[in-house]
Design a protein around this motif. Sequence first.
Motif, short mmCIF file in Angstrom:
data_model
loop_
_atom_site.label_atom_id
_atom_site.label_comp_id
_atom_site.label_asym_id
_atom_site.label_seq_id
_atom_site.Cartn_x
_atom_site.Cartn_y
_atom_site.Cartn_z
N VAL A 65 -4.36 -24.58 -4.25
CA VAL A 65 -4.42 -23.83 -5.50
C VAL A 65 -5.84 -23.31 -5.74
O VAL A 65 -6.05 -22.15 -6.12
N LEU A 66 -6.84 -24.15 -5.50
CA LEU A 66 -8.22 -23.75 -5.68
C LEU A 66 -8.61 -22.65 -4.70
O LEU A 66 -9.33 -21.70 -5.05
N GLU A 67 -8.13 -22.76 -3.47
CA GLU A 67 -8.43 -21.74 -2.46
C GLU A 67 -7.80 -20.40 -2.83
O GLU A 67 -8.41 -19.34 -2.66
N GLN A 68 -6.56 -20.44 -3.32
CA GLN A 68 -5.90 -19.20 -3.74
C GLN A 68 -6.63 -18.58 -4.93
O GLN A 68 -6.83 -17.37 -4.99
N THR A 69 -7.05 -19.44 -5.88
CA THR A 69 -7.80 -18.95 -7.04
C THR A 69 -9.11 -18.31 -6.59
O THR A 69 -9.51 -17.26 -7.12
N GLN A 70 -9.75 -18.92 -5.61
CA GLN A 70 -11.00 -18.37 -5.08
C GLN A 70 -10.78 -16.98 -4.50
O GLN A 70 -11.54 -16.04 -4.77
N ARG A 71 -9.70 -16.82 -3.72
CA ARG A 71 -9.41 -15.52 -3.13
C ARG A 71 -9.08 -14.48 -4.22
O ARG A 71 -9.56 -13.36 -4.19
N THR A 73 -9.91 -14.45 -7.33
CA THR A 73 -11.04 -14.14 -8.20
C THR A 73 -11.84 -12.97 -7.64
O THR A 73 -12.39 -12.16 -8.39
N LEU A 74 -11.87 -12.84 -6.32
CA LEU A 74 -12.59 -11.74 -5.70
C LEU A 74 -11.73 -10.48 -5.60
O LEU A 74 -12.20 -9.37 -5.88
N ASN A 75 -10.46 -10.66 -5.24
CA ASN A 75 -9.59 -9.50 -5.01
C ASN A 75 -8.15 -9.93 -5.25
O ASN A 75 -7.50 -10.45 -4.34
N TYR A 76 -7.65 -9.70 -6.47
CA TYR A 76 -6.31 -10.15 -6.80
C TYR A 76 -5.25 -9.25 -6.17
O TYR A 76 -5.14 -8.06 -6.49
#
Length: 205
Positions: A65-71, A73-76
């Motif tokens: 979940v954190l990794e997906q949020t990280q991605r 946050t840069l480019n949804y």
Amino acid sequence: MHSTLSAGRTAAQTSRFNALRAVPLQPAAVPIPSTQVSKRSTAAMAANSRVFNFSAGPAMLPLEVLEQTQRDTLNYNGSGMSVMEMSHRSQAFEGIIKQAEADLRKLLSIPDNYKVLFVQGGASTQFAAIPLNFTQAGDIVDYIVTGAWSKKAYEEASKFGLSVNLAAKGDNKSIPARDTWKLSPDAKYVHYCDNETIGGGLPIA
């Protein structure tokens, strides 16, 4: 906050905005069997020096979940921007909010005759927002005080000219038994907190 677009925006800005409006909502992740998630998460946590956090309030989230949020946050979802940068009127954001409501309705079994409200502010803001939005002066409201947070909510509701009924009061360690609650038959709502993160509180049977 309201977003506005200047009439003098550049061609690049216009192109980016139009592209965002055209972005369809796509599934953000592919389900992974729980056994694989567990092994992968444990190994990844060790590799990233992460700890197991069991706080009553902000607790740990799955690494995926954190990794997906990280991605995102840069480019949804290929939009070229994060959720924090996009217009709340865009097609992409409309998809996000509709999916969020659908997920809440499914997880909490919310019937169609109930509205789901997304409002500003944290929990403390809601102590005032709830009575201000759902009542008029003189209305009756019921409060179950189970600890520090529900006590604050009860005290805040008492500032708005309402008839605030203390329907039950716990000992900051447990929630009063349901058959001890003295609820008002014509109350506009019942306020109840089952997650008192400061003193704790065992759920009712």
